[in-house]
Design an enzyme around this catalytic site. Structure first.
Site, mmCIF file in Angstrom:
data_model
loop_
_atom_site.group_PDB
_atom_site.id
_atom_site.type_symbol
_atom_site.label_atom_id
_atom_site.label_comp_id
_atom_site.label_asym_id
_atom_site.label_seq_id
_atom_site.Cartn_x
_atom_site.Cartn_y
_atom_site.Cartn_z
ATOM 1 N N CYS A 31 16.707 84.341 22.929
ATOM 2 C CA CYS A 31 15.325 84.375 23.405
ATOM 3 C C CYS A 31 14.892 82.984 23.883
ATOM 4 O O CYS A 31 15.296 82.550 24.954
ATOM 5 C CB CYS A 31 14.401 84.919 22.320
ATOM 6 S SG CYS A 31 12.781 85.422 22.943
ATOM 7 N N HIS A 50 17.019 89.811 21.368
ATOM 8 C CA HIS A 50 17.307 89.399 19.991
ATOM 9 C C HIS A 50 18.431 90.263 19.413
ATOM 10 O O HIS A 50 18.165 91.253 18.715
ATOM 11 C CB HIS A 50 16.058 89.536 19.122
ATOM 12 C CG HIS A 50 15.004 88.521 19.391
ATOM 13 N ND1 HIS A 50 14.941 87.313 18.736
ATOM 14 C CD2 HIS A 50 13.964 88.529 20.279
ATOM 15 C CE1 HIS A 50 13.902 86.626 19.175
ATOM 16 N NE2 HIS A 50 13.297 87.336 20.121
ATOM 17 N N GLU A 52 20.263 89.759 16.933
ATOM 18 C CA GLU A 52 20.337 89.698 15.471
ATOM 19 C C GLU A 52 19.705 90.903 14.799
ATOM 20 O O GLU A 52 20.097 91.276 13.683
ATOM 21 C CB GLU A 52 19.674 88.412 14.953
ATOM 22 C CG GLU A 52 18.176 88.313 15.138
ATOM 23 C CD GLU A 52 17.740 87.664 16.445
ATOM 24 O OE1 GLU A 52 16.611 87.145 16.506
ATOM 25 O OE2 GLU A 52 18.538 87.700 17.409
ATOM 26 N N GLU A 91 7.720 100.859 -0.685
ATOM 27 C CA GLU A 91 7.520 99.566 -1.334
ATOM 28 C C GLU A 91 6.071 99.138 -1.137
ATOM 29 O O GLU A 91 5.596 99.038 -0.004
ATOM 30 C CB GLU A 91 8.456 98.512 -0.745
ATOM 31 C CG GLU A 91 8.244 97.128 -1.354
ATOM 32 C CD GLU A 91 8.891 96.002 -0.557
ATOM 33 O OE1 GLU A 91 8.557 94.831 -0.844
ATOM 34 O OE2 GLU A 91 9.699 96.278 0.349
#
Length: 544
Positions: A381, A507, A509, A141
């Site tokens: 965090c 983290h 996520e 990309e």
């Protein structure tokens, strides 16, 4: 031999090149092709680590500690493949490498120029991804928009690339816009025509056009684009606005994008297996229940600053057949109006990461509010550090307890600088970054959620729990449920007296996937569902 697909964009920025690249990666993988995706970013920063979240959005961290563009999060989530520092290259990193080689004498007295030296370095980074990951297809990309002066070296490099590796080994996919003029009820092809004209002036003839649009493209519009842009009509792909990003692979599959690309690359256009993805999308659009989760952050004016957090919450909802509505709350607004006014009625609260003291009091007040009212809570965090400050001030009775980051003169620095950070002067690339092991304490909420004794999570921080206060916190009811294997760093804290209160220095996520939600987010959503009038039994799943 590895094949290469270059994805460019025209007309406007933020047109969705990253989602198109990630979706194409998903479609190729569903046909048993291995893929790797590279993002070329035209800014002069070496990486986005020191950039404002308002300008760049989230900084996505890979296992090997690279601070990268948020599109790499899309790549990982859509292809279920870990990216690395190889998968994000900036203009700054390219020029840094070229200048280093010049100083070292590698160019043997040559005048160092954009062509060939900068373009050769760009091409080498593309080849390195192919060489070190050995996929069937490398998707590249190119950030920015065709016509931007910053993107020109990258576009020149990918123009040369087809000549270098052979025409049959390269495909160019151009993402463009076909706007709808609502007053006239017409779809306009001129922006696409001019974008392709600009691309062709650089020497790149796109093989496939992916046309963003609000309404379906009539056959006549596709034929007009085909005629003026010299692209076969079957290679004019409609990308109509979708209800969610997870619909996009299915939309593009229906339009035949992957089949067209595989034909151009002389690869077998096998039948895809998208059953798992179709089930995810079906669950997304037909949830059995609904929960509302508040995200209390410093950068909520640009929600992309917390993109992976939002997606991880949605992944957990998918696994539990629950729709997740997000309530975005500024921690500074909580300082002004109080947590009751803004958090009332939510089913759970996430306090995510960040840096600096702005809005910290609002985060601490939010955590105190959910702790006292039994609202399910997950801290990430900085969210964990604020939970420690809350406990230090309100339960451990440590006057002016704070983080050394926010108040160097605090008498009780319950959060302190990591020892290895004390002599660090540069900000960029100097945090504790990447994947680290964590030892889980038995008989804790963390142990129940993870189901494993040793876990691995991604970090991005400079400050840590101050071990001088560890005994005091344990004696006052805190549970430290995760530590580094050497027991030096506190990684997870929780409150056993609370229905669901857990916070991590790492983290989680960044490791959540649509088909494999992270156990901490799964636990939060399940706790939020249980806290509603009709509780459901625990349905936790382990990360694969």
């Amino acid at each position: 031999m590895t094949k290469f697909v270059f994805v460019t964009g025209g007309v406007v920025s933020s047109i969705g090149k990253g989602i198109v690249a990630a979706s194409l990666g998903r479609l190729l993988k569903s046909r048993n092709y291995t893929v790797s995706i590279l993002k070329l970013d035209p800014y002069i920063n070496v990486d986005p680590g020191t950039m404002s979240p308002y300008q760049h959005g989230e900084v996505f961290v890979t296992d090997d500690g690279a601070e990268t563009d948020l599109d790499l999060g899309h790549y990982e989530r859509f292809t279920d493949t870990n990216m690395s520092k190889l998968n994000n290259v900036t203009t700054g990193a390219i020029y840094q490498a070229v200048i280093h080689k010049e100083r070292r004498g590698d160019y043997q007295g040559s005048t160092v120029q954009v062509i060939p030296h900068v373009t050769q370095e760009i091409k080498e980074r593309i080849r390195r991804v192919a060489r070190e990951t050995n996929p069937d297809v490398v998707l590249v990309e190119v950030g920015g928009t065709v016509g931007d002066i910053e993107s020109l070296p990258f576009l020149e490099a990918i123009r040369q690339f087809r000549k270098d590796v052979g025409r049959a080994n390269v495909a160019y996919v151009h993402v463009t816009l076909v706007p709808l003029i609502k007053a006239a009820g017409e779809m306009k092809t001129k922006p696409t025509q001019h974008s392709v004209k600009e691309l062709r002036s650089i020497g790149i003839q796109p093989d496939v056009l992916v046309c963003r649009c609000e309404q379906p493209l009539p056959r006549g519009i596709k034929e007009k684009i085909s005629e003026f842009c010299d692209v076969p009509v079957e290679c004019v792909i409609q990308a109509q606005d979708a209800p969610s990003i997870y619909d996009v692979p299915l939309v593009l599959e229906q339009e035949g994008l992957a089949q067209r690309v595989l034909e151009i690359l002389n690869l077998d256009p096998q039948q895809p297996d998208l059953r798992e993805w179709e089930l995810l999308v079906q669950r997304l659009h037909h949830p059995q229940e609904q929960v509302e989760i508040a995200i209390v952050g410093k950068y909520v004016r640009l929600t992309d600053a917390y993109l992976s957090v939002a997606e991880a919450l949605r992944h957990a909802g998918l696994a539990l057949n629950a729709g997740v509505t997000l309530r975005w709350i500024s921690s500074e607004e909580i300082e002004e109006r109080g947590p009751e006014a803004l958090l009332s009625g939510v089913d759970g609260v996430v306090v995510p990461g960040g840096f600096g003291n702005r809005g910290i009091e609002g985060k601490v007040a939010s955590i105190c509010y959910v702790r006292e009212r039994g609202i399910p809570f997950l801290g990430l965090c900085l969210g964990m550090q604020c939970a420690v400050i809350d406990w230090g001030c309100h339960i451990a009775q440590l006057e002016r307890a704070n983080s050394y980051e926010f108040d160097p003169d605090t008498p009780h620095p319950v959060i302190s600088l990591l020892p290895e950070q004390k002599d660090v002067e540069d900000l960029g690339g100097t945090l504790r970054l990447g994947l680290y092991p964590c030892r889980i304490m038995p008989n804790t909420l963390a142990a129940k959620l993870y189901g494993e004794a040793i876990i691995y999570e991604r970090h991005r921080h400079r400050y840590e729990f101050n071990n001088a206060y560890r005994s005091l916190f344990l004696d006052s009811g805190y549970v430290i449920s995760g530590v580094s294997p050497d027991n030096r760093l506190v990684e997870i804290i929780e409150l056993p007296s609370h229905p669901f209160f857990i916070a991590t220095q790492f983290h989680p996520e960044f490791r959540s996937r649509p088909n494999r939600p992270h156990p901490l987010f799964l636990g939060l959503i399940e706790a939020a569902l249980r806290s509603r009038p009709q509780p459901r039994p625990l349905q936790l799943q382990k990360m694969g």
